[in-house]
Motif scaffolding. Structure first.
Motif, PDB file in Angstrom:
ATOM      1  N   PRO A 322       0.830  -1.218   0.000  1.00 30.34           N
ATOM      2  CA  PRO A 322       0.000   0.000   0.000  1.00 30.34           C
ATOM      3  C   PRO A 322       0.862   1.265   0.000  1.00 30.34           C
ATOM      4  O   PRO A 322       2.026   1.229   0.404  1.00 30.34           O
ATOM      5  CB  PRO A 322      -0.780  -0.101   1.320  1.00 30.34           C
ATOM      6  N   VAL A 323       0.269   2.351  -0.439  1.00 34.50           N
ATOM      7  CA  VAL A 323       0.956   3.637  -0.394  1.00 34.50           C
ATOM      8  C   VAL A 323       1.005   4.073   1.075  1.00 34.50           C
ATOM      9  O   VAL A 323      -0.022   4.024   1.757  1.00 34.50           O
ATOM     10  CB  VAL A 323       0.170   4.687  -1.207  1.00 34.50           C
ATOM     11  N   THR A 324       2.162   4.467   1.554  1.00 36.27           N
ATOM     12  CA  THR A 324       2.214   4.876   2.963  1.00 36.27           C
ATOM     13  C   THR A 324       2.536   6.347   3.093  1.00 36.27           C
ATOM     14  O   THR A 324       3.300   6.906   2.322  1.00 36.27           O
ATOM     15  CB  THR A 324       3.262   4.084   3.770  1.00 36.27           C
ATOM     16  N   LYS A 325       1.900   6.943   4.060  1.00 37.53           N
ATOM     17  CA  LYS A 325       2.154   8.349   4.407  1.00 37.53           C
ATOM     18  C   LYS A 325       2.536   8.349   5.885  1.00 37.53           C
ATOM     19  O   LYS A 325       1.824   7.785   6.711  1.00 37.53           O
ATOM     20  CB  LYS A 325       0.860   9.153   4.232  1.00 37.53           C
ATOM     21  N   ILE A 326       3.629   9.000   6.168  1.00 41.98           N
ATOM     22  CA  ILE A 326       4.155   8.957   7.528  1.00 41.98           C
ATOM     23  C   ILE A 326       3.964  10.309   8.215  1.00 41.98           C
ATOM     24  O   ILE A 326       4.168  11.353   7.611  1.00 41.98           O
ATOM     25  CB  ILE A 326       5.679   8.671   7.464  1.00 41.98           C
ATOM     26  N   TYR A 327       3.558  10.263   9.462  1.00 42.97           N
ATOM     27  CA  TYR A 327       3.595  11.500  10.250  1.00 42.97           C
ATOM     28  C   TYR A 327       4.507  11.296  11.453  1.00 42.97           C
ATOM     29  O   TYR A 327       4.784  10.157  11.858  1.00 42.97           O
ATOM     30  CB  TYR A 327       2.191  11.948  10.679  1.00 42.97           C
ATOM     31  N   GLY A 328       4.970  12.396  12.008  1.00 44.53           N
ATOM     32  CA  GLY A 328       5.934  12.319  13.111  1.00 44.53           C
ATOM     33  C   GLY A 328       5.289  11.855  14.401  1.00 44.53           C
ATOM     34  O   GLY A 328       4.063  11.809  14.531  1.00 44.53           O
ATOM     35  N   LYS A 329       6.147  11.548  15.340  1.00 41.26           N
ATOM     36  CA  LYS A 329       5.655  11.053  16.623  1.00 41.26           C
ATOM     37  C   LYS A 329       4.923  12.174  17.358  1.00 41.26           C
ATOM     38  O   LYS A 329       5.319  13.341  17.278  1.00 41.26           O
ATOM     39  CB  LYS A 329       6.860  10.603  17.442  1.00 41.26           C
ATOM     40  N   ILE A 330       3.877  11.811  18.052  1.00 41.28           N
ATOM     41  CA  ILE A 330       3.193  12.801  18.868  1.00 41.28           C
ATOM     42  C   ILE A 330       3.437  12.444  20.330  1.00 41.28           C
ATOM     43  O   ILE A 330       3.304  11.300  20.743  1.00 41.28           O
ATOM     44  CB  ILE A 330       1.699  12.900  18.519  1.00 41.28           C
TER      45      ILE A 330
END
Ligand SMILES: [Zn+2]
Length: 550
Positions: A322-330
């Motif tokens: 799958p296409v992945t989009k990453i966000y930073g740690k919260i």
């Protein structure tokens, strides 16, 4: 959608917005935001954009608008939140999933995962599934809690997250077994009986394969059967995915563990007799993503190693990842209690009244305090897909909430630590006070000679002239002297009169402030009010309030 169609749609939208004339710079900016790969050949992109823009600009505004409408794209654009970049390769549809571990209630840190997935699924009119990632029956911090499945669903519903199919990974163990057997048969996995530390030394440090890696498929399947029959016990064998040690950069992804044996699984759905061979998260979720046709994964940066592992598996199976989009740690701060073990300990010791205790940063605690789900959503969308580490700032979250509740929250007096005073005269039987500062709606407060003010106000203003808010001016004392009604700059004191009702205000640090509040207040449970000079609070039941924020 092909590249020309993408350029054309942005050209049309830009032209429609600026009296029929699209600007090449803005159009190229939008196109690159949607499809960053096009940046690789800027010349070709500029040429194509110039040609399409001259065609579009030659049309009249009405025709432009009509054509734009036909693309159906503007509808999506309208819903798109500022700050959330588009998902790549989304034209063929979007299917996403959330995969929480039901090991406790949702807390503020989880809200980001849920809201970003929801926003994207809605943006593309896609599907969103809820997959309970509940395959760790060993680690005390991760073992699932039966109640938490429902808690999570309730939390998601409260947040306004819309999802379709719901499934438990733990109900799918036979499916994971089946896939692992295929991998064993194909020689892409093996059952390793090496002692863990020895294995690490050999493989990770010395970069030598362990002897199990070269066993044939027959021997591996035999060992696997023994795992399933529990002839091999915990720690005696694990199922590993073969990887190419030369190529792999991340040591954590080398010959990663897909299955392990747990002799005494702690799990509400372990089955009878309990299943003892459990997949690791990365294996189970990789299989499920494929089986449920997940096209896009939006997830935290900390799962990068998961992706590295899963890509190897997908390659063996000949599947497209799958296409992945990453966000930073919260991150949460010290003051936000979110740790499962801390919460459980606190409830046991009586420090917390439950999972919705206002001292906690669980969603149920925020709900109890009158923080609206829309405020949490706005806050999380504001952080968006930021890839750097972010610490949750409650002040900003509260200011989002204040924007939403300020206008609809009636104002009332709340007097903590009440001191009774007596006025020498009262000119009217009732006083009109606005329900909202400067507003047109009023509340009527019955007055009597005997009233209550806060001890703090009494001490600070004793023998001085002060103003009883919305009422009159007095010289403060046990016997107070009336000095008129004209507005002045004197200290404003809030007050309640005879017939005031007892109320308790629970603060975020767990302290309970007892006081008196206006009797006229027909406040219903669930209603958010503002106690003058105290702050916003949510009525939980008659006479019991939870403090939200200033
Ligand atoms: Zn081995």
């Amino acid at each position: 959608m092909n590249d020309e169609a993408i350029i054309r749609k942005h050209a049309l939208a830009n032209a429609a917005q600026f009296s029929g004339k699209a600007n090449i710079g803005s159009v190229i900016g939008k196109v690159i935001a949607e499809k960053p790969e096009l940046k690789a050949d800027m010349n070709a992109l500029k040429q194509a954009a110039a040609k399409i823009i001259s065609e579009v600009n030659a049309l009249d505004l009405e025709t432009q608008k009509k054509e734009l409408e036909k693309t159906g794209w503007q509808k999506i654009e309208k819903e798109q939140r500022i700050g959330l970049p588009p998902l790549p390769d989304a034209d063929a549809g979007v299917v996403m999933r959330m995969a929480p571990n039901p090991n406790g209630p949702l807390h503020i840190g989880h809200a980001r995962m849920a809201i970003l997935n929801d926003e994207y699924a809605k943006m593309y009119n896609g599907k969103l599934f809820l997959r309970f990632d509940d395959t760790d029956p060993k680690n005390p911090n991760k073992v699932p809690m039966k109640k938490a499945y429902k808690w999570i669903e309730n939390g998601l519903k409260w947040l306004g997250v819309k999802y379709g199919k719901v499934f438990r990974a733990s109900s799918r163990l036979p499916i994971y077994y089946k896939y692992f057997e295929k991998l064993l048969e194909a020689g892409n996995a093996y059952v390793c009986t090496c002692e863990q530390e020895a294995w690490s030394r050999m493989v990770r440090n010395e970069r030598r394969p362990c002897p199990c890696k070269s066993l044939d498929a027959g021997e591996n399947l035999e060992r696997w059967k023994n795992m399933l029959k529990h002839k091999l016990k915990e720690g005696q064998a694990v199922g590993r995915i073969k990887t190419d040690m030369e190529k792999i950069k991340d040591p954590a992804a080398i010959d990663w563990v897909a299955f392990r044996i747990v002799d005494k699984p702690v799990h509400p759905f372990a089955g009878k007799p309990p299943k003892k061979v459990w997949p690791m998260l990365d294996f189970a979720s990789a299989i499920d993503d494929r089986e449920f046709g997940i096209t896009h994964i939006v997830r935290g940066k900390d799962l990068a190693v998961s992706e590295a592992r899963q890509r190897i598996l997908y390659e063996y199976m000949g599947w497209k990842y799958p296409v992945t989009k990453i966000y930073g740690k919260i991150m949460t701060t010290e003051e936000m209690v979110v740790s499962k073990s801390k919460i459980a300990e606190g409830i046991k010791s009586g420090k917390f009244s439950g999972y919705d205790d206002p001292q906690l940063a669980t969603l149920t605690a925020f709900r109890k305090r009158g923080i609206l789900p829309e405020a949490i959503r706005n806050y999380m969308v504001g952080i968006g897909m930021n890839e750097s580490e972010t610490t949750i700032d409650l002040e900003i979250l509260f200011s989002e909430n204040r924007k939403l509740i300020d206008k609809t929250s009636n104002r009332y007096f709340f007097v903590a630590e009440p001191v009774e005073i007596e006025l020498d005269k009262v000119l009217a039987k009732t006083v009109k006070a606005p329900l909202y500062p400067g507003g047109k709606k009023f509340r009527k407060i019955h007055v009597s000679k005997k009233i209550f003010i806060e001890k703090h106000d009494y001490v600070a203003n004793l023998e001085r002239e002060a103003r009883l808010m919305h009422f009159c001016n007095i010289v403060v004392g046990k016997k107070s002297k009336y000095t008129g009604t004209e507005l002045n700059d004197n200290a404003k004191i809030h007050w309640v009169s005879k017939g005031a009702i007892k109320a308790k205000l629970v603060m975020p640090d767990g302290k309970i402030i007892s006081g008196l509040m206006e009797p006229a207040a027909k406040i219903k449970p669930g209603q958010i009010v503002q106690f003058e000079r105290v702050g916003f609070a949510r009525c939980d039941k008659k006479g019991l309030f939870y403090f939200a924020h200033k």
